[in-house]
Design a protein around this motif. Structure first.
Motif, short mmCIF file in Angstrom:
data_model
loop_
_atom_site.label_atom_id
_atom_site.label_comp_id
_atom_site.label_asym_id
_atom_site.label_seq_id
_atom_site.Cartn_x
_atom_site.Cartn_y
_atom_site.Cartn_z
N ILE A 1 0.83 -1.21 0.00
CA ILE A 1 0.00 0.00 0.00
C ILE A 1 0.87 1.26 0.00
CG2 ILE A 1 -1.90 1.20 1.16
CD1 ILE A 1 -2.53 -1.64 0.04
N ASP A 2 2.03 1.19 0.65
CA ASP A 2 2.97 2.32 0.63
C ASP A 2 3.33 2.70 -0.81
OD1 ASP A 2 3.07 2.48 3.39
OD2 ASP A 2 4.96 1.37 3.57
N ILE A 3 3.47 1.68 -1.68
CA ILE A 3 3.85 1.93 -3.06
C ILE A 3 2.72 2.63 -3.82
CG2 ILE A 3 4.42 0.82 -5.26
CD1 ILE A 3 5.99 -1.26 -3.61
N TYR A 4 1.48 2.18 -3.59
CA TYR A 4 0.34 2.86 -4.22
C TYR A 4 0.29 4.32 -3.79
CZ TYR A 4 -1.76 -1.50 -5.92
OH TYR A 4 -2.02 -2.68 -6.58
N GLU A 5 0.50 4.57 -2.51
CA GLU A 5 0.44 5.94 -2.00
C GLU A 5 1.58 6.77 -2.57
OE1 GLU A 5 -0.86 7.88 2.18
OE2 GLU A 5 0.80 6.45 2.30
N MET A 6 2.75 6.16 -2.71
CA MET A 6 3.89 6.88 -3.29
C MET A 6 3.60 7.29 -4.73
SD MET A 6 6.61 6.16 -5.60
CE MET A 6 6.98 4.41 -5.54
N ILE A 7 3.04 6.36 -5.50
CA ILE A 7 2.73 6.66 -6.90
C ILE A 7 1.67 7.76 -7.01
CG2 ILE A 7 1.57 5.70 -8.94
CD1 ILE A 7 3.19 3.15 -8.49
N GLU A 8 0.66 7.68 -6.15
CA GLU A 8 -0.41 8.69 -6.16
C GLU A 8 0.13 10.10 -5.91
OE1 GLU A 8 -3.25 11.33 -4.07
OE2 GLU A 8 -1.56 10.24 -3.17
N GLY A 9 1.20 10.19 -5.14
CA GLY A 9 1.72 11.51 -4.78
C GLY A 9 2.87 12.01 -5.64
N GLN A 10 3.23 11.29 -6.69
CA GLN A 10 4.39 11.70 -7.50
C GLN A 10 4.11 12.95 -8.33
OE1 GLN A 10 5.17 8.00 -9.66
NE2 GLN A 10 7.02 7.67 -8.45
N PRO A 11 5.09 13.84 -8.43
CA PRO A 11 4.93 15.02 -9.30
C PRO A 11 5.05 14.60 -10.76
CG PRO A 11 7.15 14.95 -8.39
CD PRO A 11 6.39 13.83 -7.73
N SER A 12 4.48 15.38 -11.66
CA SER A 12 4.42 15.00 -13.07
C SER A 12 5.79 14.94 -13.75
CB SER A 12 3.52 15.98 -13.84
OG SER A 12 4.02 17.30 -13.74
N ARG A 13 6.81 15.51 -13.12
CA ARG A 13 8.15 15.44 -13.71
C ARG A 13 8.92 14.23 -13.20
NH1 ARG A 13 11.21 20.65 -12.59
NH2 ARG A 13 12.70 19.70 -14.03
N ALA A 14 8.29 13.39 -12.41
CA ALA A 14 8.96 12.20 -11.89
C ALA A 14 7.93 11.08 -11.68
CB ALA A 14 9.68 12.52 -10.58
N TRP A 15 7.30 10.67 -12.76
CA TRP A 15 6.26 9.63 -12.69
C TRP A 15 6.86 8.24 -12.86
CZ3 TRP A 15 1.70 11.71 -16.20
CH2 TRP A 15 0.91 12.58 -15.43
N THR A 16 6.32 7.31 -12.12
CA THR A 16 6.61 5.88 -12.30
C THR A 16 5.46 5.28 -13.10
OG1 THR A 16 7.82 5.67 -10.21
CG2 THR A 16 6.85 3.66 -11.11
N HIS A 17 5.79 4.49 -14.13
CA HIS A 17 4.71 3.74 -14.80
C HIS A 17 4.60 2.35 -14.20
CE1 HIS A 17 1.99 1.76 -17.41
NE2 HIS A 17 2.92 0.91 -17.79
N GLU A 18 5.72 1.64 -14.08
CA GLU A 18 5.64 0.27 -13.57
C GLU A 18 6.66 0.04 -12.46
OE1 GLU A 18 4.47 -3.57 -15.78
OE2 GLU A 18 6.66 -3.43 -16.03
N ILE A 19 6.23 -0.70 -11.46
CA ILE A 19 7.10 -1.04 -10.35
C ILE A 19 6.70 -2.42 -9.87
CG2 ILE A 19 5.58 0.05 -8.61
CD1 ILE A 19 8.13 0.95 -7.15
N ASP A 20 7.68 -3.21 -9.40
CA ASP A 20 7.36 -4.52 -8.87
C ASP A 20 7.72 -4.60 -7.40
OD1 ASP A 20 10.10 -4.58 -9.19
OD2 ASP A 20 10.12 -6.17 -10.68
N VAL A 21 7.04 -5.50 -6.69
CA VAL A 21 7.27 -5.67 -5.26
C VAL A 21 7.22 -7.16 -4.94
CG1 VAL A 21 4.81 -5.21 -4.79
CG2 VAL A 21 6.44 -5.09 -2.93
N ARG A 22 8.20 -7.62 -4.16
CA ARG A 22 8.28 -9.04 -3.78
C ARG A 22 9.07 -9.16 -2.48
NH1 ARG A 22 11.42 -8.15 -8.19
NH2 ARG A 22 9.83 -9.00 -9.56
#
Length: 244
Positions: free
Chosen positions: A217-238
């Motif tokens: 859930i931390d990763i979802y929240e991080m992505i939601e808060g990213q500025p438009s000049r530093a967007w993540t499209h894909e990330i994996d977690v394991r």
């Protein structure tokens, strides 16, 4: 002039200690009015009521992700509450099966939930976000999004299709101000689905072999808060013990 209420639409909510419910709780706590959507009225009502009891904002909405009419109804209702700023497609259960014995209807049902539903959901989300030229759309992926394993042909085809859809949408709508992301969860999540549904597997993997729910859930929240000049499209977690 008052600021419009931020609304998050999250579909694929089931067990109280599942991914969907955890996402709803986290984003309600951060100020969203969360639309808690899933197929089972009892489950979505339980999650929404638990959020409301803490003074946060949540609305339960029973919705089949594969029904165009129901998905449209979900977003129409959410739009009446405020600005749809976040949409998360979390539907799609792991569906194994022996390929030579697989019924066509089984393959199709897996695709409908994991991929076709993603199309319906994202189309409605983007219709609303495109008006404001902003918003975040996140898809929940799985190990099957990246690689096909034996006995998972239907699930792999569906999740790989959802991943490809997310890439197309990111490239089409990113320049319009909408952040589209895909999160690959590579492993079993430490939640009710495995702990209660398949306790023998949970015991075999142990805590170190289960992906931490709050860490996801931390990763979802991080992505939601990213500025438009530093967007993540894909990330994996394991987990650290997962082979990949």
């Amino acid at each position: 002039m008052s600021t419009p209420q931020k609304v998050a639409v999250i579909i694929g909510v089931g067990a109280a200690n599942g991914m969907g419910a955890s996402l709803c709780r986290r984003f309600a706590a951060s100020g969203y009015h969360v639309y808690v959507a899933g197929r089972t009225a009892e489950k979505v009502n339980t999650v929404a009521e638990s959020i409301s009891s803490t003074g946060k904002l949540a609305t339960a909405f029973t919705c089949d992700a594969t029904s165009p009419e129901q998905v449209k109804g979900l977003f129409d209702a959410a739009a009446e509450t405020g600005d749809i700023s976040l949409a998360i497609y979390n539907a799609g259960n792991n569906m194994p099966g022996e390929f030579l014995n697989m019924e066509p209807s089984y393959f199709e049902s897996c695709w409908r939930v994991a991929c076709f539903g993603g199309f319906l959901f994202s189309q409605q989300a983007l219709l609303h976000m495109n008006e404001k030229k902003k918003g975040t759309l996140i898809f929940t992926g799985a190990s099957a999004s990246l690689r096909g394993k034996p006995f998972f042909s239907a699930f792999t085809a569906a999740k790989a299709g959802l991943r490809a859809l997310s890439q197309s949408l990111a490239r089409e709508f990113g320049p319009k101000g909408i952040h589209v992301a895909h999160i690959v969860i590579d492993g079993a999540i430490d939640g009710d689905r495995i702990n209660k549904g398949r306790p023998e597997v949970a015991e075999k993997l142990g805590k170190d072999g289960l992906v931490d729910m709050e860490g996801i859930i931390d990763i979802y929240e991080m992505i939601e808060g990213q500025p438009s000049r530093a967007w993540t499209h894909e990330i994996d977690v394991r987990t650290s013990t997962e082979q990949f």
